[in-house]
Design a protein around this motif. Structure first.
Motif, PDB file in Angstrom:
ATOM      1  N   GLU A  14       0.867  -1.062  -0.034  1.00  0.00           N
ATOM      2  CA  GLU A  14       0.000   0.163  -0.080  1.00  0.00           C
ATOM      3  C   GLU A  14       0.914   1.192  -0.011  1.00  0.00           C
ATOM      4  OE1 GLU A  14      -2.008   3.389   1.527  1.00  0.00           O
ATOM      5  OE2 GLU A  14      -0.664   2.111   2.917  1.00  0.00           O
ATOM      6  N   THR A  18       0.883   4.031  -3.102  1.00  0.00           N
ATOM      7  CA  THR A  18       0.695   5.304  -2.743  1.00  0.00           C
ATOM      8  C   THR A  18       1.927   6.432  -3.112  1.00  0.00           C
ATOM      9  OG1 THR A  18      -0.898   4.751  -0.877  1.00  0.00           O
ATOM     10  CG2 THR A  18       0.008   7.099  -0.955  1.00  0.00           C
ATOM     11  N   TYR A  40      -2.417  -1.816  -4.757  1.00  0.00           N
ATOM     12  CA  TYR A  40      -3.675  -1.574  -3.801  1.00  0.00           C
ATOM     13  C   TYR A  40      -4.366  -2.882  -3.839  1.00  0.00           C
ATOM     14  CZ  TYR A  40      -2.989   3.360  -3.456  1.00  0.00           C
ATOM     15  OH  TYR A  40      -2.521   4.787  -3.199  1.00  0.00           O
ATOM     16  N   SER A  43      -2.653  -5.525  -1.912  1.00  0.00           N
ATOM     17  CA  SER A  43      -2.709  -5.013  -0.424  1.00  0.00           C
ATOM     18  C   SER A  43      -4.036  -5.265   0.290  1.00  0.00           C
ATOM     19  CB  SER A  43      -2.045  -3.479  -0.263  1.00  0.00           C
ATOM     20  OG  SER A  43      -2.399  -2.966   1.041  1.00  0.00           O
TER      21      SER A  43
END
Length: 108
Positions: A14, A18, A40, A43
């Motif tokens: 994650e 990000t 994502y 995750s």
């Protein structure tokens, strides 16, 4: 211990996704966009596996809190974002909150 390793992996993916968001150029770069979405997705999948054995309130607090602190740190160290005493204190409070939730959950 297995759940902790999965949770750390989920956090790492994650955070990586990000931190890579600026490289997508608003999702106009297909390669980086795919990497971010995949990061994502994996995750969240790992988090769903973790919550089979760890209470969701604890797992999510750790995932989001540690992830937030890590992304803010990466932003400051490598992405040219600002840091001031108030922002640093707030990051410390996030970590303290996550630790507090874990300690409270351990006694339940």
């Amino acid at each position: 211990m297995y759940a902790v390793l999965l949770l750390l992996s989920a956090i790492g993916l994650e955070v990586g996704a990000t931190a890579s968001l600026p490289r997508t150029r608003g999702f106009h770069d297909p390669g980086w966009s795919l990497a971010v979405v995949a990061g994502y997705a994996v995750s969240i999948w790992l988090l769903s596996v973790v919550v089979k054995t760890v209470p969701v309130s604890i797992a999510y607090a750790v995932w989001s809190g540690v992830g937030t602190a890590a992304v803010a740190t990466i932003g400051y160290l490598w992405l040219g974002e600002s840091m001031n005493p108030v922002k640093a204190l707030c990051l410390v409070l996030i970590v303290v909150g996550v630790v507090g939730l874990n300690l409270a959950g351990a006694g339940a």
